[in-house]
Motif scaffolding. Sequence first.
Motif, PDB file in Angstrom:
ATOM      1  N   GLN A 283       1.217  -1.326  -0.277  1.00 46.72           N
ATOM      2  CA  GLN A 283       0.184  -0.032   0.440  1.00 46.72           C
ATOM      3  C   GLN A 283       0.872   1.181   0.169  1.00 46.72           C
ATOM      4  OE1 GLN A 283      -3.203   1.378  -0.027  1.00 46.72           O
ATOM      5  NE2 GLN A 283      -3.160   3.004   0.666  1.00 46.72           N
ATOM      6  N   GLY A 284       0.617   2.219  -0.921  1.00 42.49           N
ATOM      7  CA  GLY A 284       1.304   3.207  -1.330  1.00 42.49           C
ATOM      8  C   GLY A 284       2.814   3.280  -1.885  1.00 42.49           C
ATOM      9  N   ILE A 285       3.806   1.859  -1.643  1.00 39.89           N
ATOM     10  CA  ILE A 285       5.098   1.992  -2.525  1.00 39.89           C
ATOM     11  C   ILE A 285       3.953   1.210  -4.058  1.00 39.89           C
ATOM     12  CG2 ILE A 285       6.724   0.380  -2.652  1.00 39.89           C
ATOM     13  CD1 ILE A 285       6.337   0.311   0.640  1.00 39.89           C
ATOM     14  N   TYR A 286       3.730   0.334  -4.412  1.00 28.96           N
ATOM     15  CA  TYR A 286       3.144  -0.132  -5.526  1.00 28.96           C
ATOM     16  C   TYR A 286       1.936  -0.066  -6.459  1.00 28.96           C
ATOM     17  CZ  TYR A 286       7.620  -2.766  -4.855  1.00 28.96           C
ATOM     18  OH  TYR A 286       9.042  -3.236  -4.487  1.00 28.96           O
ATOM     19  N   THR A 287       1.252  -0.250  -5.037  1.00 26.64           N
ATOM     20  CA  THR A 287      -0.404   0.478  -5.755  1.00 26.64           C
ATOM     21  C   THR A 287      -1.096   1.207  -4.279  1.00 26.64           C
ATOM     22  OG1 THR A 287      -2.351  -1.038  -6.377  1.00 26.64           O
ATOM     23  CG2 THR A 287      -1.555  -2.295  -4.633  1.00 26.64           C
ATOM     24  N   SER A 288      -2.540   1.480  -4.670  1.00 22.97           N
ATOM     25  CA  SER A 288      -3.030   1.790  -3.719  1.00 22.97           C
ATOM     26  C   SER A 288      -4.500   1.111  -2.886  1.00 22.97           C
ATOM     27  CB  SER A 288      -3.601   3.159  -4.108  1.00 22.97           C
ATOM     28  OG  SER A 288      -1.856   3.629  -3.678  1.00 22.97           O
ATOM     29  N   LEU A 289      -4.482   0.888  -1.749  1.00 22.58           N
ATOM     30  CA  LEU A 289      -5.638  -0.471  -2.028  1.00 22.58           C
ATOM     31  C   LEU A 289      -6.986   0.452  -1.771  1.00 22.58           C
ATOM     32  CD1 LEU A 289      -4.205  -2.526   0.676  1.00 22.58           C
ATOM     33  CD2 LEU A 289      -4.625  -3.237  -1.385  1.00 22.58           C
ATOM     34  N   PRO A 290      -8.226   0.622  -1.722  1.00 26.03           N
ATOM     35  CA  PRO A 290      -9.441   0.771  -1.326  1.00 26.03           C
ATOM     36  C   PRO A 290      -9.118   1.958  -0.314  1.00 26.03           C
ATOM     37  CG  PRO A 290     -10.037  -0.936  -3.241  1.00 26.03           C
ATOM     38  CD  PRO A 290      -8.535  -0.804  -2.947  1.00 26.03           C
ATOM     39  N   CYS A 291      -9.776   3.044  -0.768  1.00 30.65           N
ATOM     40  CA  CYS A 291      -9.567   3.603   0.972  1.00 30.65           C
ATOM     41  C   CYS A 291     -10.379   2.896   1.877  1.00 30.65           C
ATOM     42  CB  CYS A 291     -10.069   5.118   0.761  1.00 30.65           C
ATOM     43  SG  CYS A 291     -10.399   6.332   1.847  1.00 30.65           S
ATOM     44  N   TYR A 292     -11.660   2.461   1.857  1.00 29.80           N
ATOM     45  CA  TYR A 292     -11.966   1.854   2.861  1.00 29.80           C
ATOM     46  C   TYR A 292     -11.735   0.637   3.571  1.00 29.80           C
ATOM     47  CZ  TYR A 292     -16.431  -1.195   5.641  1.00 29.80           C
ATOM     48  OH  TYR A 292     -16.672  -1.074   6.393  1.00 29.80           O
ATOM     49  N   LEU A 293     -10.326  -0.172   2.342  1.00 34.96           N
ATOM     50  CA  LEU A 293     -10.476  -1.161   3.006  1.00 34.96           C
ATOM     51  C   LEU A 293      -8.644  -1.013   3.581  1.00 34.96           C
ATOM     52  CD1 LEU A 293      -9.129  -4.642   2.873  1.00 34.96           C
ATOM     53  CD2 LEU A 293      -8.131  -4.021  -0.074  1.00 34.96           C
ATOM     54  N   ALA A 294      -8.096   0.069   2.767  1.00 33.86           N
ATOM     55  CA  ALA A 294      -7.538   0.920   3.891  1.00 33.86           C
ATOM     56  C   ALA A 294      -7.975   0.942   5.323  1.00 33.86           C
ATOM     57  CB  ALA A 294      -6.730   1.830   3.664  1.00 33.86           C
ATOM     58  N   HIS A 295      -8.032   0.984   5.685  1.00 33.67           N
ATOM     59  CA  HIS A 295      -9.144   1.963   6.880  1.00 33.67           C
ATOM     60  C   HIS A 295      -8.889   0.253   7.725  1.00 33.67           C
ATOM     61  CE1 HIS A 295      -9.518   6.392   7.415  1.00 33.67           C
ATOM     62  NE2 HIS A 295      -9.392   6.411   6.724  1.00 33.67           N
ATOM     63  N   LEU A 296      -9.347  -0.757   6.960  1.00 39.29           N
ATOM     64  CA  LEU A 296      -9.955  -1.651   7.926  1.00 39.29           C
ATOM     65  C   LEU A 296      -8.641  -2.097   8.119  1.00 39.29           C
ATOM     66  CD1 LEU A 296     -13.138  -3.003   6.258  1.00 39.29           C
ATOM     67  CD2 LEU A 296     -12.683  -1.544   8.222  1.00 39.29           C
ATOM     68  N   LEU A 297      -7.672  -2.559   7.266  1.00 39.63           N
ATOM     69  CA  LEU A 297      -6.604  -3.229   7.911  1.00 39.63           C
ATOM     70  C   LEU A 297      -5.834  -2.384   8.541  1.00 39.63           C
ATOM     71  CD1 LEU A 297      -5.309  -3.577   4.170  1.00 39.63           C
ATOM     72  CD2 LEU A 297      -6.057  -5.585   5.705  1.00 39.63           C
ATOM     73  N   TYR A 298      -5.778  -1.036   8.118  1.00 41.95           N
ATOM     74  CA  TYR A 298      -4.869  -0.594   9.498  1.00 41.95           C
ATOM     75  C   TYR A 298      -5.366  -0.547  11.193  1.00 41.95           C
ATOM     76  CZ  TYR A 298      -1.805   2.153   6.334  1.00 41.95           C
ATOM     77  OH  TYR A 298      -0.573   2.717   5.633  1.00 41.95           O
ATOM     78  N   PHE A 299      -7.165  -0.562  10.594  1.00 40.51           N
ATOM     79  CA  PHE A 299      -7.545  -0.073  12.038  1.00 40.51           C
ATOM     80  C   PHE A 299      -7.247  -1.954  13.254  1.00 40.51           C
ATOM     81  CE2 PHE A 299     -11.824  -1.482  14.882  1.00 40.51           C
ATOM     82  CZ  PHE A 299     -11.432  -0.260  15.496  1.00 40.51           C
ATOM     83  N   TYR A 300      -7.696  -2.657  11.986  1.00 36.84           N
ATOM     84  CA  TYR A 300      -7.890  -4.205  12.347  1.00 36.84           C
ATOM     85  C   TYR A 300      -6.530  -4.985  12.237  1.00 36.84           C
ATOM     86  CZ  TYR A 300     -12.504  -4.263  12.680  1.00 36.84           C
ATOM     87  OH  TYR A 300     -13.686  -4.074  13.267  1.00 36.84           O
ATOM     88  N   TYR A 301      -5.742  -4.101  12.257  1.00 35.72           N
ATOM     89  CA  TYR A 301      -4.116  -5.011  12.235  1.00 35.72           C
ATOM     90  C   TYR A 301      -4.366  -5.648  13.518  1.00 35.72           C
ATOM     91  CZ  TYR A 301       1.264  -6.313  11.011  1.00 35.72           C
ATOM     92  OH  TYR A 301       2.151  -6.398  11.698  1.00 35.72           O
ATOM     93  N   ASP A 302      -3.503  -4.686  14.683  1.00 33.82           N
ATOM     94  CA  ASP A 302      -3.825  -4.715  15.792  1.00 33.82           C
ATOM     95  C   ASP A 302      -4.378  -5.969  16.377  1.00 33.82           C
ATOM     96  OD1 ASP A 302      -2.161  -2.885  16.162  1.00 33.82           O
ATOM     97  OD2 ASP A 302      -3.431  -1.509  16.798  1.00 33.82           O
ATOM     98  N   ILE A 303      -5.766  -6.107  16.038  1.00 31.60           N
ATOM     99  CA  ILE A 303      -6.024  -7.654  16.788  1.00 31.60           C
ATOM    100  C   ILE A 303      -5.677  -9.104  15.604  1.00 31.60           C
ATOM    101  CG2 ILE A 303      -8.714  -8.806  16.841  1.00 31.60           C
ATOM    102  CD1 ILE A 303      -9.455  -5.575  17.005  1.00 31.60           C
ATOM    103  N   ILE A 304      -5.079  -9.081  14.735  1.00 29.41           N
ATOM    104  CA  ILE A 304      -5.046  -9.421  13.967  1.00 29.41           C
ATOM    105  C   ILE A 304      -3.469 -10.253  14.546  1.00 29.41           C
ATOM    106  CG2 ILE A 304      -4.248 -10.441  11.770  1.00 29.41           C
ATOM    107  CD1 ILE A 304      -6.629  -8.463   9.512  1.00 29.41           C
ATOM    108  N   ASP A 305      -2.877  -9.401  14.494  1.00 31.41           N
ATOM    109  CA  ASP A 305      -2.005  -9.668  15.360  1.00 31.41           C
ATOM    110  C   ASP A 305      -1.911 -10.681  16.867  1.00 31.41           C
ATOM    111  OD1 ASP A 305       1.380  -9.772  15.699  1.00 31.41           O
ATOM    112  OD2 ASP A 305       1.897  -7.532  16.337  1.00 31.41           O
TER     113      ASP A 305
END
Length: 395
Positions: A283-305
């Motif tokens: 994300q941001g290096i090679y391509t841009s994810l859909p805005c909504y998906l990017a928000h969800l990934l950043y938000f849920y990353y801690d829980i997934i970890d």
Amino acid sequence: MSVNLSSGPGPSEGSTPGPHHDLGEIHNWTELLNFLNHTLSECHVDLNENIKRVVLFVLYLAIFVVGLVENLLVICVNWRHSGQTGLLNLYIFNMAVADLCIILSLPVWMLEVTLDYTWLWGSFFCRFTNYFYLANMYSSIFFLMCLSVDRYVTVTCHSPIWQCHQHRIRRAVCAGVWFLAAIMPLPEVVHIQLLEGSEPLCIFLPLETYNTWTQVVSLSTTILGFLLPFPFIAIFNVLLACRLRRQGQSEGWRYSLLVCGYITVFVICWLPYHVTLLMLTVQGIYTSLPCYLAHLLYFYYDIIDCFAMLHCVANPILYNFLSPAFRSRLRSVVVHYLPKDQARAGAQASSSSSTQHSIVITKEGSPLTLANAHPLPNPNSQMSSGPPTLDSAIA
């Protein structure tokens, strides 16, 4: 936009700024995320950070309590019976030590989540705590991989050299795993910094060569933590299960079910984590994810970890508590520490049960004897010189 990159649970799980941003106005984790995610402002996603912190705290607490008890029991039982059980338990013992170390780091992440990722322990512990977590994460995964390979080799290899030197080989492998696990987190840890402010933050911050380092660290984490060990774990366990079933071993079907559990748990714990990590890296290096998906990934990353750390709870169950041999050793340890009267009664009950079991086993043969409840030699013992059997692979 810069990439969200993890250096372990908690503080370093968030976006990292590029080299030209002014960080002086950042005072807490929420402000940092808002500052870093400016390119996601095209869409608005209503996500409650307070609920997320509560969920994370509860998950960390549950994993800490259950994992602490399980791994302490595994270490205690295997340590007490280290001279009586098979050498394969050396991998299980070391894996439990690594999992216990991960569990012991959880109170730091629990407190940090409660304080909105404010880091209270200074610059040294900012790096050391993340290093401690990563080193033990790698070692736990590698010991699991070594256990899977060694189980297959133990059953299939009849070489006299292996039979004579297997204990030395296993000890050398364990030492090598700890050494590799100690050096592999260094490329990531050198870029973990304490971001000073009214509320200090411990984050991954490679300011000068951000894109290069994030790619290197993310790819190395995925390759070493999943893409390399998973094929070994899956292939060698499946090969062993197929071999046991072809030989008509009575435990072949049981081990086949265990193999399904081994593979499923490893995938559930680690695949979501690595997929998310790679998506945030590109994300941001090679391509841009859909805005909504990017928000969800950043938000849920801690829980997934956080869910990835469930392997510290699942490993003792799959590789120890489901084993009849381990449960028998656990009962003997419990009886040993009971008061004398209760221990004597428990020993008598165990002896009676063992005697009845012996009758059932030997009654099918020609002589009826109670002298030996184990008709096959136990190749798990260091003193055994006979060919390897199923007991040495899955006990």
